[in-house]
Motif scaffolding. Structure first.
Motif, PDB file in Angstrom:
ATOM      1  N   LYS A   4       0.854  -1.171   0.000  1.00 41.76           N
ATOM      2  CA  LYS A   4       0.000   0.000   0.000  1.00 41.76           C
ATOM      3  C   LYS A   4       0.893   1.224   0.000  1.00 41.76           C
ATOM      4  N   LEU A   5       0.695   2.080  -1.009  1.00 43.74           N
ATOM      5  CA  LEU A   5       1.553   3.234  -1.214  1.00 43.74           C
ATOM      6  C   LEU A   5       0.745   4.521  -1.305  1.00 43.74           C
ATOM      7  N   LEU A   6       1.375   5.609  -0.895  1.00 40.90           N
ATOM      8  CA  LEU A   6       0.810   6.943  -1.049  1.00 40.90           C
ATOM      9  C   LEU A   6       1.916   7.814  -1.630  1.00 40.90           C
ATOM     10  N   PHE A   7       1.598   8.556  -2.676  1.00 45.92           N
ATOM     11  CA  PHE A   7       2.561   9.441  -3.317  1.00 45.92           C
ATOM     12  C   PHE A   7       2.106  10.883  -3.164  1.00 45.92           C
ATOM     13  N   PHE A   8       3.057  11.791  -3.028  1.00 44.54           N
ATOM     14  CA  PHE A   8       2.747  13.216  -3.120  1.00 44.54           C
ATOM     15  C   PHE A   8       3.973  13.958  -3.620  1.00 44.54           C
ATOM     16  N   ASP A   9       3.750  15.145  -4.163  1.00 40.15           N
ATOM     17  CA  ASP A   9       4.839  15.984  -4.657  1.00 40.15           C
ATOM     18  C   ASP A   9       5.187  17.025  -3.613  1.00 40.15           C
ATOM     19  N   LYS A  16      10.588  20.354  -7.728  1.00 35.57           N
ATOM     20  CA  LYS A  16       9.589  19.403  -7.238  1.00 35.57           C
ATOM     21  C   LYS A  16      10.228  18.017  -7.144  1.00 35.57           C
ATOM     22  N   ILE A  17       9.860  17.262  -6.092  1.00 30.98           N
ATOM     23  CA  ILE A  17      10.315  15.893  -5.942  1.00 30.98           C
ATOM     24  C   ILE A  17       9.145  15.057  -5.426  1.00 30.98           C
ATOM     25  N   GLN A  18       9.074  13.828  -5.889  1.00 28.31           N
ATOM     26  CA  GLN A  18       8.003  12.944  -5.454  1.00 28.31           C
ATOM     27  C   GLN A  18       8.408  12.242  -4.159  1.00 28.31           C
ATOM     28  N   VAL A  19       7.454  12.170  -3.231  1.00 24.33           N
ATOM     29  CA  VAL A  19       7.670  11.476  -1.957  1.00 24.33           C
ATOM     30  C   VAL A  19       6.763  10.262  -1.930  1.00 24.33           C
ATOM     31  N   LEU A  20       7.306   9.150  -1.495  1.00 23.19           N
ATOM     32  CA  LEU A  20       6.601   7.874  -1.435  1.00 23.19           C
ATOM     33  C   LEU A  20       6.459   7.458   0.020  1.00 23.19           C
ATOM     34  N   LEU A  21       5.219   7.193   0.424  1.00 20.23           N
ATOM     35  CA  LEU A  21       4.949   6.660   1.761  1.00 20.23           C
ATOM     36  C   LEU A  21       4.491   5.224   1.575  1.00 20.23           C
ATOM     37  N   GLU A  22       5.257   4.290   2.094  1.00 19.71           N
ATOM     38  CA  GLU A  22       4.907   2.876   1.997  1.00 19.71           C
ATOM     39  C   GLU A  22       4.396   2.422   3.364  1.00 19.71           C
ATOM     40  N   GLU A  23       3.210   1.852   3.371  1.00 17.96           N
ATOM     41  CA  GLU A  23       2.565   1.447   4.620  1.00 17.96           C
ATOM     42  C   GLU A  23       3.476   0.571   5.481  1.00 17.96           C
ATOM     43  N   LYS A  24       4.208  -0.322   4.854  1.00 16.25           N
ATOM     44  CA  LYS A  24       5.064  -1.255   5.587  1.00 16.25           C
ATOM     45  C   LYS A  24       6.125  -0.531   6.417  1.00 16.25           C
ATOM     46  N   SER A  25       6.765   0.490   5.859  1.00 12.11           N
ATOM     47  CA  SER A  25       7.842   1.170   6.573  1.00 12.11           C
ATOM     48  C   SER A  25       7.389   2.440   7.291  1.00 12.11           C
ATOM     49  N   PHE A  26       6.319   3.071   6.817  1.00 12.67           N
ATOM     50  CA  PHE A  26       5.869   4.339   7.393  1.00 12.67           C
ATOM     51  C   PHE A  26       4.811   4.134   8.464  1.00 12.67           C
ATOM     52  N   GLY A  27       4.023   3.073   8.351  1.00 12.83           N
ATOM     53  CA  GLY A  27       3.007   2.764   9.355  1.00 12.83           C
ATOM     54  C   GLY A  27       1.634   3.295   8.989  1.00 12.83           C
ATOM     55  N   VAL A  28       0.615   2.514   9.280  1.00 10.89           N
ATOM     56  CA  VAL A  28      -0.772   2.871   8.956  1.00 10.89           C
ATOM     57  C   VAL A  28      -1.195   4.138   9.684  1.00 10.89           C
ATOM     58  N   GLU A  29      -0.901   4.239  10.974  1.00 11.26           N
ATOM     59  CA  GLU A  29      -1.312   5.413  11.753  1.00 11.26           C
ATOM     60  C   GLU A  29      -0.626   6.674  11.254  1.00 11.26           C
ATOM     61  N   ASN A  30       0.650   6.577  10.892  1.00 10.07           N
ATOM     62  CA  ASN A  30       1.363   7.742  10.375  1.00 10.07           C
ATOM     63  C   ASN A  30       0.775   8.209   9.048  1.00 10.07           C
ATOM     64  N   ILE A  31       0.355   7.272   8.203  1.00 14.84           N
ATOM     65  CA  ILE A  31      -0.275   7.645   6.932  1.00 14.84           C
ATOM     66  C   ILE A  31      -1.605   8.336   7.198  1.00 14.84           C
ATOM     67  N   LYS A  32      -2.387   7.828   8.153  1.00 11.22           N
ATOM     68  CA  LYS A  32      -3.654   8.476   8.495  1.00 11.22           C
ATOM     69  C   LYS A  32      -3.414   9.891   9.015  1.00 11.22           C
ATOM     70  N   ASN A  33      -2.401  10.070   9.850  1.00  9.33           N
ATOM     71  CA  ASN A  33      -2.075  11.399  10.373  1.00  9.33           C
ATOM     72  C   ASN A  33      -1.586  12.321   9.267  1.00  9.33           C
ATOM     73  N   PHE A  34      -0.800  11.781   8.334  1.00  8.70           N
ATOM     74  CA  PHE A  34      -0.313  12.583   7.212  1.00  8.70           C
ATOM     75  C   PHE A  34      -1.475  13.113   6.382  1.00  8.70           C
TER      76      PHE A  34
END
Length: 64
Positions: A4-9, A16-34
């Motif tokens: 599960k991935l989330l991308f943003f610029d 501009k640079i693309q940032v990748l948030l991967e659920e496995k390393s970033f954590g579900v709660e951190n993605i929800k907070n982001f």
């Protein structure tokens, strides 16, 4: 295995640079907070800088 991935610029005066948030390393709660951060907010991203599949640099975020 599901990735599960989330991308943003991330944009600043240098470009501009693309940032990748991967659920496995970033954590579900951190993605929800982001997801609660308003657009155009100032953020600091820490992570691993890599060359993406399209030949552009991207950050695999470890913290925001």
């Amino acid at each position: 295995m599901s990735r599960k991935l989330l991308f943003f610029d991330l944009v600043d005066s240098t470009g501009k640079i693309q940032v990748l948030l991967e659920e496995k390393s970033f954590g579900v709660e951190n993605i929800k907070n982001f997801a609660k951060i308003p657009l155009e907010s100032g953020v600091e991203v820490k992570g691993k800088l890599t060359l993406g599949c399209k030949g552009k640099m991207e950050i695999h975020a470890e913290s925001i």
